[in-house]
Design a protein around this motif. Structure first.
Motif, PDB file in Angstrom:
ATOM      1  N   PRO A 161      11.969   1.094  -1.221  1.00 24.36           N
ATOM      2  CA  PRO A 161      12.954   1.425  -0.253  1.00 24.36           C
ATOM      3  C   PRO A 161      14.357   1.818  -0.793  1.00 24.36           C
ATOM      4  CG  PRO A 161      11.790  -0.127   0.807  1.00 24.36           C
ATOM      5  CD  PRO A 161      11.346  -0.230  -0.740  1.00 24.36           C
ATOM      6  N   ASP A 162      14.781   3.101  -0.333  1.00 19.15           N
ATOM      7  CA  ASP A 162      15.925   3.418  -1.253  1.00 19.15           C
ATOM      8  C   ASP A 162      17.251   3.897  -0.469  1.00 19.15           C
ATOM      9  OD1 ASP A 162      14.530   5.231   0.038  1.00 19.15           O
ATOM     10  OD2 ASP A 162      14.789   6.799  -1.523  1.00 19.15           O
ATOM     11  N   THR A 163      17.371   3.531   1.001  1.00 18.16           N
ATOM     12  CA  THR A 163      18.257   3.691   1.763  1.00 18.16           C
ATOM     13  C   THR A 163      18.625   2.649   2.719  1.00 18.16           C
ATOM     14  OG1 THR A 163      19.690   5.596   3.107  1.00 18.16           O
ATOM     15  CG2 THR A 163      17.063   4.938   3.553  1.00 18.16           C
ATOM     16  N   VAL A 164      19.816   2.337   3.245  1.00 18.28           N
ATOM     17  CA  VAL A 164      20.104   1.527   4.201  1.00 18.28           C
ATOM     18  C   VAL A 164      20.554   2.405   5.661  1.00 18.28           C
ATOM     19  CG1 VAL A 164      21.805  -0.379   4.752  1.00 18.28           C
ATOM     20  CG2 VAL A 164      21.124  -0.012   2.530  1.00 18.28           C
ATOM     21  N   ILE A 165      19.566   2.121   6.524  1.00 16.80           N
ATOM     22  CA  ILE A 165      19.537   2.604   7.943  1.00 16.80           C
ATOM     23  C   ILE A 165      20.080   1.541   8.888  1.00 16.80           C
ATOM     24  CG2 ILE A 165      18.527   3.839   9.566  1.00 16.80           C
ATOM     25  CD1 ILE A 165      18.772   5.311   7.177  1.00 16.80           C
ATOM     26  N   ARG A 166      21.259   1.576   9.451  1.00 17.11           N
ATOM     27  CA  ARG A 166      22.016   0.738  10.441  1.00 17.11           C
ATOM     28  C   ARG A 166      21.506  -0.760  10.045  1.00 17.11           C
ATOM     29  NH1 ARG A 166      19.601   4.702  13.688  1.00 17.11           N
ATOM     30  NH2 ARG A 166      17.690   3.435  13.953  1.00 17.11           N
ATOM     31  N   GLY A 167      21.552  -0.934   8.514  1.00 15.37           N
ATOM     32  CA  GLY A 167      21.784  -2.271   8.193  1.00 15.37           C
ATOM     33  C   GLY A 167      20.500  -2.921   7.368  1.00 15.37           C
ATOM     34  N   PHE A 168      19.335  -2.024   7.684  1.00 20.41           N
ATOM     35  CA  PHE A 168      18.097  -2.325   7.129  1.00 20.41           C
ATOM     36  C   PHE A 168      17.737  -1.448   6.006  1.00 20.41           C
ATOM     37  CE2 PHE A 168      17.574  -3.464  11.819  1.00 20.41           C
ATOM     38  CZ  PHE A 168      17.235  -4.606  11.858  1.00 20.41           C
ATOM     39  N   LYS A 169      17.108  -2.010   4.914  1.00 22.50           N
ATOM     40  CA  LYS A 169      16.734  -1.270   3.642  1.00 22.50           C
ATOM     41  C   LYS A 169      15.326  -0.638   4.089  1.00 22.50           C
ATOM     42  CE  LYS A 169      17.547  -0.730  -0.687  1.00 22.50           C
ATOM     43  NZ  LYS A 169      18.444  -0.163  -1.285  1.00 22.50           N
ATOM     44  N   ARG A 170      15.512   0.736   4.075  1.00 25.46           N
ATOM     45  CA  ARG A 170      14.266   1.506   4.137  1.00 25.46           C
ATOM     46  C   ARG A 170      13.906   2.585   3.446  1.00 25.46           C
ATOM     47  NH1 ARG A 170      13.582   1.948   9.971  1.00 25.46           N
ATOM     48  NH2 ARG A 170      11.637   3.293   9.113  1.00 25.46           N
ATOM     49  N   TYR A 171      12.987   3.230   3.508  1.00 26.79           N
ATOM     50  CA  TYR A 171      12.718   4.726   2.563  1.00 26.79           C
ATOM     51  C   TYR A 171      13.538   5.750   3.432  1.00 26.79           C
ATOM     52  CZ  TYR A 171       8.634   2.310   0.113  1.00 26.79           C
ATOM     53  OH  TYR A 171       7.852   1.582  -0.723  1.00 26.79           O
ATOM     54  N   SER A 194      10.687  10.061   1.338  1.00 28.63           N
ATOM     55  CA  SER A 194      10.972   9.755   0.138  1.00 28.63           C
ATOM     56  C   SER A 194       9.873   9.484  -0.929  1.00 28.63           C
ATOM     57  CB  SER A 194      11.908   8.403   0.190  1.00 28.63           C
ATOM     58  OG  SER A 194      12.211   7.774  -0.951  1.00 28.63           O
ATOM     59  N   LEU A 195      10.236   9.624  -2.185  1.00 28.22           N
ATOM     60  CA  LEU A 195       8.984   9.262  -3.151  1.00 28.22           C
ATOM     61  C   LEU A 195       9.324   8.346  -4.106  1.00 28.22           C
ATOM     62  CD1 LEU A 195       8.276  12.979  -4.354  1.00 28.22           C
ATOM     63  CD2 LEU A 195       6.607  11.392  -3.790  1.00 28.22           C
ATOM     64  N   SER A 196      10.470   7.604  -3.635  1.00 32.93           N
ATOM     65  CA  SER A 196      11.035   6.080  -4.357  1.00 32.93           C
ATOM     66  C   SER A 196       9.871   5.317  -4.487  1.00 32.93           C
ATOM     67  CB  SER A 196      12.250   5.751  -3.873  1.00 32.93           C
ATOM     68  OG  SER A 196      13.271   6.828  -3.850  1.00 32.93           O
ATOM     69  N   ASP A 197       9.948   4.444  -5.444  1.00 30.72           N
ATOM     70  CA  ASP A 197       9.183   3.285  -5.705  1.00 30.72           C
ATOM     71  C   ASP A 197       9.266   2.190  -4.727  1.00 30.72           C
ATOM     72  OD1 ASP A 197       7.575   4.662  -7.648  1.00 30.72           O
ATOM     73  OD2 ASP A 197       8.912   3.764  -9.226  1.00 30.72           O
ATOM     74  N   PHE A 242       0.886  -0.900   0.161  1.00 31.14           N
ATOM     75  CA  PHE A 242       0.143   0.034  -0.011  1.00 31.14           C
ATOM     76  C   PHE A 242       0.841   1.169  -0.010  1.00 31.14           C
ATOM     77  CE2 PHE A 242      -3.156   3.112   1.556  1.00 31.14           C
ATOM     78  CZ  PHE A 242      -4.129   2.482   0.984  1.00 31.14           C
ATOM     79  N   CYS A 243       1.864   1.326   0.790  1.00 28.57           N
ATOM     80  CA  CYS A 243       2.825   2.458   0.904  1.00 28.57           C
ATOM     81  C   CYS A 243       3.626   2.717  -0.446  1.00 28.57           C
ATOM     82  CB  CYS A 243       3.711   2.295   2.187  1.00 28.57           C
ATOM     83  SG  CYS A 243       2.979   2.658   3.572  1.00 28.57           S
ATOM     84  N   GLN A 244       3.939   1.624  -1.021  1.00 26.03           N
ATOM     85  CA  GLN A 244       4.624   1.759  -2.199  1.00 26.03           C
ATOM     86  C   GLN A 244       3.857   2.247  -3.320  1.00 26.03           C
ATOM     87  OE1 GLN A 244       6.476  -2.007  -3.631  1.00 26.03           O
ATOM     88  NE2 GLN A 244       5.790  -1.794  -5.581  1.00 26.03           N
ATOM     89  N   ASP A 245       2.437   2.057  -3.236  1.00 19.27           N
ATOM     90  CA  ASP A 245       1.733   2.745  -4.364  1.00 19.27           C
ATOM     91  C   ASP A 245       1.202   4.095  -4.233  1.00 19.27           C
ATOM     92  OD1 ASP A 245       2.105   0.308  -5.715  1.00 19.27           O
ATOM     93  OD2 ASP A 245       0.320  -0.606  -5.476  1.00 19.27           O
ATOM     94  N   CYS A 246       1.209   4.186  -2.736  1.00 20.45           N
ATOM     95  CA  CYS A 246       0.314   5.293  -2.381  1.00 20.45           C
ATOM     96  C   CYS A 246       1.047   6.890  -2.384  1.00 20.45           C
ATOM     97  CB  CYS A 246       0.047   5.161  -0.749  1.00 20.45           C
ATOM     98  SG  CYS A 246      -1.102   6.734  -0.095  1.00 20.45           S
TER      99      CYS A 246
END
Length: 515
Positions: free
Chosen positions: A391-401, A386-389, A369-373
């Protein structure tokens, strides 16, 4: 061959029939939702719609049945690198406090980052100079806000009084601060047992399941809307932070065994009319009362615990613990999103020495839902989301928006609110953030079960086309090129001209009240 196997074989042989039934069923769901939206316009205007506590004392009617959606690990916690624990400077309010101290001690921005008095700040921003500039801009914006805000008092008088009523009730004033829940004093093995009487016998729970059942029941009794339980996850516990002691390393106290996470919504209509008329403190106050009373309750039974309460009394970051406790999923804007309350949820937690039965995370398809909204990102007044389609960054090892805390804080400091703190526009515009009525129930039950995505597509099409969204810049104060817009217009009880003799010189930009 059984009837079930025969039917399944027919479907394999006739994929067009199977797809027709699948699409037809999903289309029927979407059509039902579309018809329900019309009724939702009227229901949304009703100020008596349930605001998060439900109709039963223990909140059971609030709960979406999560059992069939339980998973071993949250789908939004995708590990792509070595996991790192958050440091002291990862906490936004630690950074803002350090900046205030530096300014008071004579540091000025023209001296540059490398002269900043706190080494932790220098390390944090060294690779992010643009965010360092955003933080400096936030303090400049706050000075502009202070210079302009008093002339808006007539327009926002009731909203500001509402904000202060909750904020001062929760924290007191500068001269008379309120200390509830009681702040820890001394090392955790002492401070966490403040409410435990060592002369009394500790009552032994029959089992972890019995312990969790009682804890959840009492959390609701004390005012929590949602409650979940998880274990100790070091990856979300700060290093070099422990209230009650002068210095701390990366140790996690050995007696910490379980974390109880509760959630309470902000009052709906003020929240919808963010920025100027809303406040986080209404839910903050309730969270502090609920979790503080639960701490005392467990202490009376012989168990130690430590409160984690908003806005700044933490040893851990709570939203991911809410995800691990099965309350919902991580959203695009970095907050917890739940099926009952959407992102309109404020969290508190209690870490305890009790062996509780832990809840599993859930996969409700919210990440799709978040991906499309993207509505929160396009509406963000500071462009922090982020407006990326994907998740576009790595925060402390996790892929996140990607989410820019510093530019978000800049908007907090420049909004037309009493204390210049908070925005909440992304929470207000989120399609999942809806009052707990039967319309919301239909949506929250249908979307997670529709694997075709048609329900989500239909919902988002209606959301984009049937609701008005102010331009992101319109949320700013008029001294910053905006006109104090809100996703919704303020409720009637927050309009100063309805109760006081004032000259109304303003207009309201937002959806009609309650829609």
């Amino acid at each position: 061959m059984t009837h079930e196997k025969h039917a399944a074989t027919q479907d394999v042989a006739n994929p067009s029939r199977r797809n027709f039934l699948k699409i037809g069923g999903a289309t029927a769901v979407a059509a039902s939702v579309a018809g329900a939206i019309g009724a939702g316009f009227q229901l949304g205007r009703d100020p008596d719609s349930y605001v998060g506590w439900g109709r039963t004392e223990e909140g059971k009617d609030m709960f979406f049945d999560r059992d069939s959606f339980r998973v071993d690990y949250p789908p939004t916690f995708r590990k792509v690198a070595e996991i790192e624990r958050p440091e002291w400077a990862s906490h936004l309010f630690n950074r803002t406090g350090s900046f205030r101290n530096a300014f008071n001690e004579g540091w000025t921005p023209d001296m540059g980052l490398e002269t900043f008095p706190d080494e932790r700040i220098r390390v944090y921003y060294r690779d992010m100079p643009d965010r360092f500039e955003e933080m400096l801009r936030a303090f400049r914006e706050n000075e502009s806000r202070k210079a302009n805000i008093e002339r808006l008092r007539d327009q926002f008088a009731i909203g500001w009084a509402y904000d202060c009523a909750h904020e001062k009730a929760a924290y007191g004033t500068h001269d008379h601060p309120i200390k509830f829940p009681k702040p820890p004093e001394g090392p955790p093995e002492v401070a966490d047992y403040y409410f435990v009487d060592p002369t009394r016998k500790k009552l032994d729970f029959k089992s972890p399941q019995h312990a969790s059942e009682l804890v959840k029941t009492m959390a609701h009794q004390f005012g929590a809307s949602l409650v979940g339980i998880t274990g100790i996850h070091k990856e979300f516990i700060f290093k070099n932070m422990m209230r009650g002691v002068e210095s701390w390393g990366d140790e996690v106290p050995a007696h910490w065994k379980s974390i109880i996470v509760i959630g309470i919504p902000m009052n709906w209509d003020p929240m919808y009319s963010a920025i100027g008329y809303s406040t986080s403190y209404d839910a903050y106050h309730k969270c502090r009362l609920a979790i503080g009373k639960l701490q005392i309750f467990l202490g009376e039974l012989g168990y130690g615990s430590r409160c984690q309460v908003p806005g700044n009394d933490y040893e851990m970051t709570i939203p991911p613990l809410g995800v691990l406790a099965g309350l919902g999923e991580a959203s695009r804007n970095g907050t917890l999103m739940t099926p009952e309350l959407g992102t309109n949820i404020r969290l508190a937690a209690l870490v305890t020495d009790i062996d509780l039965e832990h809840d599993k995370p859930v996969d409700l398809g919210m990440q799709h839902f978040c991906q499309d909204c993207k509505i929160c990102a396009t509406s963000c007044p500071s462009g922090s989301i982020s407006l990326s389609d994907k998740p576009d960054t790595v925060i402390r090892g996790f892929k996140r928006y990607d989410f820019n805390q510093d530019s978000c804080y800049r908007m907090w400091q420049s909004g037309p609110t009493a204390m210049g703190m908070g925005c909440r526009a992304c929470i207000a515009v989120c399609p999942y953030t809806r009052k707990n009525n039967w319309i919301h129930t239909i949506v929250r039950e249908a979307d997670p079960r529709d694997k075709t995505g048609l329900t989500r597509t239909a919902l988002l099409a209606m959301q984009h086309n049937m609701f008005y969204y102010p331009e992101a810049e319109a949320y700013h104060g008029d001294w910053n090129g905006g006109h104090m817009a809100g996703y919704h217009q303020p409720p009637e009880w927050m309009r100063t001209e309805n109760f006081f003799n004032v000259d109304k010189t303003w207009h309201y930009d937002g959806n009609w009240e309650g829609i």
